[in-house]
Design an enzyme around this catalytic site. Sequence first.
Site, short mmCIF file in Angstrom:
data_model
loop_
_atom_site.label_atom_id
_atom_site.label_comp_id
_atom_site.label_asym_id
_atom_site.label_seq_id
_atom_site.Cartn_x
_atom_site.Cartn_y
_atom_site.Cartn_z
N SER A 164 -11.59 -9.06 5.87
CA SER A 164 -11.96 -10.46 6.05
C SER A 164 -11.20 -11.10 7.22
O SER A 164 -11.75 -11.96 7.92
CB SER A 164 -11.76 -11.26 4.76
OG SER A 164 -10.40 -11.47 4.49
N ARG A 187 -0.78 1.18 6.46
CA ARG A 187 0.10 2.29 6.84
C ARG A 187 1.32 1.71 7.55
O ARG A 187 1.17 0.82 8.40
CB ARG A 187 -0.59 3.26 7.83
CG ARG A 187 -1.86 3.88 7.36
CD ARG A 187 -1.67 4.74 6.14
NE ARG A 187 -0.85 5.92 6.36
CZ ARG A 187 -0.42 6.70 5.36
NH1 ARG A 187 -0.71 6.41 4.11
NH2 ARG A 187 0.30 7.77 5.62
N LEU A 245 3.94 1.94 10.36
CA LEU A 245 3.89 2.59 11.68
C LEU A 245 5.29 3.04 12.08
O LEU A 245 6.28 2.36 11.79
CB LEU A 245 3.31 1.61 12.70
CG LEU A 245 1.85 1.25 12.42
CD1 LEU A 245 1.44 0.01 13.20
CD2 LEU A 245 0.92 2.42 12.74
N ASN A 275 0.69 -8.62 13.47
CA ASN A 275 0.32 -8.38 12.08
C ASN A 275 0.19 -9.70 11.36
O ASN A 275 0.85 -10.68 11.72
CB ASN A 275 1.40 -7.53 11.40
CG ASN A 275 1.09 -7.22 9.95
OD1 ASN A 275 -0.04 -6.84 9.61
ND2 ASN A 275 2.06 -7.40 9.07
N HIS A 314 0.73 -11.33 7.55
CA HIS A 314 1.36 -11.05 6.26
C HIS A 314 1.11 -12.23 5.34
O HIS A 314 1.33 -13.38 5.74
CB HIS A 314 2.87 -10.82 6.46
CG HIS A 314 3.56 -10.46 5.18
ND1 HIS A 314 3.40 -9.23 4.57
CD2 HIS A 314 4.38 -11.17 4.37
CE1 HIS A 314 4.11 -9.20 3.45
NE2 HIS A 314 4.72 -10.37 3.32
N ASP A 355 7.60 -6.05 8.36
CA ASP A 355 7.43 -7.49 8.11
C ASP A 355 8.61 -8.32 8.65
O ASP A 355 8.99 -9.33 8.04
CB ASP A 355 7.24 -7.77 6.61
CG ASP A 355 5.97 -7.14 6.06
OD1 ASP A 355 5.02 -6.93 6.84
OD2 ASP A 355 5.93 -6.84 4.85
C1 GRF Z 1 -4.59 -9.90 3.75
O1 GRF Z 1 -4.10 -10.72 2.74
C2 GRF Z 1 -3.51 -9.58 4.73
O2 GRF Z 1 -2.63 -10.62 4.94
C3 GRF Z 1 -2.82 -8.45 4.04
O3 GRF Z 1 -3.83 -7.68 3.46
C4 GRF Z 1 -4.95 -8.51 3.21
C5 GRF Z 1 -6.11 -7.92 3.93
O4 GRF Z 1 -7.30 -8.61 3.66
N1 GRF Z 1 -1.96 -7.72 4.95
P1 GRF Z 1 -8.58 -8.40 4.59
O5 GRF Z 1 -8.83 -6.89 4.64
O6 GRF Z 1 -8.28 -8.98 5.93
O7 GRF Z 1 -9.67 -9.12 3.88
#
Ligand code: GRF
Length: 203
Positions: free
Chosen positions: A15, A94, A96, A110, A112, A148
């Site tokens: 998403s 994964r 990295l 990224n 989070h 993170d």
């Molecule tokens: C999201 O909440 C993102 O922050 C986390 O994993 C989820 C992935 O959701 N790392 P999507 O695949 O982008 O819908």
Amino acid sequence: MTKKRVAVLISGRGSNMTALIAAAKAPGYPAAIALVVANVPDAAGLARAQHDGIATAVVDHRNFGADREAFERALDAQLAAHRIDLVCLAGFMRLLTPWFVRRWSGRLINIHPALLPQFKGLHTHRRALEAGVARHGATVHFVVPEMDSGPIILQDSVPVLAGDTEATLAARVLSVEHRIYPQALRLVAEGRATLPAVAARSE
Ligand code: GRF
């Protein structure tokens, strides 16, 4: 304006990838989503990307056993083949290696689902509820070798409401993710957020 060529790396529904694709359709947006790569063949986001006419690739980590760098070299080869400038991790499950992270340093970001530095790692919504925090949210950050932990590009928060479940809180945070990830990618693509600059600010 030369648009930056972006790869989005996913493992699941995608998403956030979809939010980036939608934002990048705007004429003035400084980045184009040129490639979506999944490390699992049945990641639902792949079909969505293909539907939008975006090139996709699967680099299945299971084909490389314990050799993480071999997996990453295959990933890197895909990025090179598509002349990628910037990489967005979006639910890419994964870790990295320092080799890959250093190779893409400053060009790898990224999202989070927490207000870093709170709640690094998994199950952030459950842990936020357990901790009883009043606000929770999402963070886009540069990727550094430690998980993170990279310098923050953007973050925003939502209230935690009485009666929230993991699912209701996750949904509220997800709408933040979909808003701030395109904004953060814009900052990086325009050179307005850079790893040294952001790192200097957070010192
Ligand atoms: C999201 O909440 C993102 O922050 C986390 O994993 C989820 C992935 O959701 N790392 P999507 O695949 O982008 O819908």
